[in-house]
Design a protein around this motif. Sequence first.
Motif, PDB file in Angstrom:
ATOM      1  N   ASN A 185      68.310  77.725  23.869  1.00 28.60           N
ATOM      2  CA  ASN A 185      67.641  76.448  24.112  1.00 28.60           C
ATOM      3  C   ASN A 185      68.557  75.369  24.686  1.00 28.60           C
ATOM      4  N   HIS A 186      69.865  75.572  24.572  1.00 32.77           N
ATOM      5  CA  HIS A 186      70.837  74.586  25.046  1.00 32.77           C
ATOM      6  C   HIS A 186      71.958  75.357  25.748  1.00 32.77           C
ATOM      7  N   ASP A 187      71.786  75.584  27.034  1.00 29.69           N
ATOM      8  CA  ASP A 187      72.691  76.480  27.752  1.00 29.69           C
ATOM      9  C   ASP A 187      74.033  75.867  28.145  1.00 29.69           C
ATOM     10  N   GLN A 188      74.159  74.538  28.042  1.00 27.27           N
ATOM     11  CA  GLN A 188      75.419  73.891  28.406  1.00 27.27           C
ATOM     12  C   GLN A 188      75.777  72.791  27.425  1.00 27.27           C
ATOM     13  N   LEU A 189      77.064  72.523  27.336  1.00 24.60           N
ATOM     14  CA  LEU A 189      77.500  71.270  26.732  1.00 24.60           C
ATOM     15  C   LEU A 189      77.912  70.380  27.895  1.00 24.60           C
ATOM     16  N   ARG A 190      77.885  69.062  27.662  1.00 25.64           N
ATOM     17  CA  ARG A 190      78.111  68.123  28.764  1.00 25.64           C
ATOM     18  C   ARG A 190      78.918  66.934  28.258  1.00 25.64           C
ATOM     19  N   PHE A 191      79.876  66.522  29.066  1.00 27.55           N
ATOM     20  CA  PHE A 191      80.631  65.305  28.794  1.00 27.55           C
ATOM     21  C   PHE A 191      80.538  64.417  30.021  1.00 27.55           C
ATOM     22  N   VAL A 192      80.146  63.165  29.799  1.00 29.05           N
ATOM     23  CA  VAL A 192      80.096  62.182  30.876  1.00 29.05           C
ATOM     24  C   VAL A 192      81.067  61.068  30.505  1.00 29.05           C
ATOM     25  N   GLY A 193      82.107  60.941  31.309  1.00 25.61           N
ATOM     26  CA  GLY A 193      83.130  59.941  31.054  1.00 25.61           C
ATOM     27  C   GLY A 193      82.631  58.550  31.370  1.00 25.61           C
TER      28      GLY A 193
ATOM     29  N   PHE B  54      85.885  78.327  26.806  1.00 21.14           N
ATOM     30  CA  PHE B  54      84.718  78.372  27.685  1.00 21.14           C
ATOM     31  C   PHE B  54      85.234  78.916  29.001  1.00 21.14           C
ATOM     32  N   ARG B  55      84.691  80.030  29.441  1.00 24.52           N
ATOM     33  CA  ARG B  55      85.181  80.694  30.655  1.00 24.52           C
ATOM     34  C   ARG B  55      84.503  80.176  31.922  1.00 24.52           C
ATOM     35  N   THR B  56      83.303  79.571  31.768  1.00 20.21           N
ATOM     36  CA  THR B  56      82.586  79.028  32.921  1.00 20.21           C
ATOM     37  C   THR B  56      82.358  77.545  32.682  1.00 20.21           C
ATOM     38  N   PHE B  57      82.893  76.719  33.579  1.00 24.83           N
ATOM     39  CA  PHE B  57      82.819  75.271  33.411  1.00 24.83           C
ATOM     40  C   PHE B  57      82.934  74.596  34.772  1.00 24.83           C
ATOM     41  N   ASN B  58      82.576  73.323  34.789  1.00 28.15           N
ATOM     42  CA  ASN B  58      82.657  72.538  36.017  1.00 28.15           C
ATOM     43  C   ASN B  58      83.085  71.119  35.661  1.00 28.15           C
ATOM     44  N   LEU B  59      83.843  70.508  36.541  1.00 30.95           N
ATOM     45  CA  LEU B  59      84.264  69.124  36.374  1.00 30.95           C
ATOM     46  C   LEU B  59      84.340  68.483  37.747  1.00 30.95           C
TER      47      LEU B  59
ATOM     48  N   THR C 161      80.768  70.005  32.527  1.00 32.70           N
ATOM     49  CA  THR C 161      79.830  70.889  31.840  1.00 32.70           C
ATOM     50  C   THR C 161      80.529  72.212  31.542  1.00 32.70           C
ATOM     51  N   ALA C 162      80.086  72.866  30.473  1.00 34.54           N
ATOM     52  CA  ALA C 162      80.563  74.207  30.135  1.00 34.54           C
ATOM     53  C   ALA C 162      79.357  75.044  29.737  1.00 34.54           C
ATOM     54  N   ASP C 163      79.319  76.270  30.225  1.00 32.69           N
ATOM     55  CA  ASP C 163      78.226  77.186  29.901  1.00 32.69           C
ATOM     56  C   ASP C 163      78.466  77.796  28.522  1.00 32.69           C
ATOM     57  N   ILE C 164      77.499  77.620  27.634  1.00 35.68           N
ATOM     58  CA  ILE C 164      77.619  78.128  26.266  1.00 35.68           C
ATOM     59  C   ILE C 164      77.767  79.644  26.261  1.00 35.68           C
ATOM     60  N   ASP C 165      77.056  80.336  27.127  1.00 39.07           N
ATOM     61  CA  ASP C 165      77.144  81.799  27.149  1.00 39.07           C
ATOM     62  C   ASP C 165      78.509  82.302  27.605  1.00 39.07           C
ATOM     63  N   SER C 166      79.395  81.402  28.036  1.00 36.35           N
ATOM     64  CA  SER C 166      80.731  81.824  28.459  1.00 36.35           C
ATOM     65  C   SER C 166      81.765  81.710  27.330  1.00 36.35           C
TER      66      SER C 166
END
Length: 176
Positions: free
Chosen positions: A80-88, A30-35, A53-58
């Motif tokens: 329909n689902h542009d990101q995956l998400r992890f909440v610790g 995933f080239r575009t992500f945030n933490l 979060t990570a952008d699926i299109d990346s």
Amino acid sequence: MAILWKIDPAHSEIQFKVKHLMITTVTGYFRTFNLEVETETEDFHTAKRIEFTADIDSIDTNNDQRDTHLKSADFFDSANHDQLRFVGGKYESHGDEAKLHGDLTIRGITKPITLDVEFMGTVVDPYGQYKAGFTVKGKIKRKEFNLTWDAVTEAGSVVVSDDVRLMAEVQLIKQG
């Protein structure tokens, strides 16, 4: 007072590995992500908020045709689902190794997962930024997140494994 840490995307990478035809492994990124991580102190044992979060299109697997297929409704359905998400949730530490329990959401489906975390240490970089490093590993079953596309070769081999290995090298920058 809470301390906010943000990912340094230039010094971090998020990747996944999947068996192809059960004889080789395909690596994707995933080239575009945030933490963002919030801690009570500079000690990560006190982490109280961890959001990734990570952008699926990346998605990048070094193959445009495969990347397009992964973004399609057969897999991630990025329309329909542009990101995956992890909440610790809970961060259980034993020295420099830890287990991070949390919820992973892919395609609108949320499942609990546990990640292995290795704390690599902290350092002040040449620009005066206080940084922390981590290696993160885990494994999921893609079909549990409705990534159910399947194909079988003429000889009966599975084209894509259900097991997906997750790996990340993460560098965080202390804010403020």
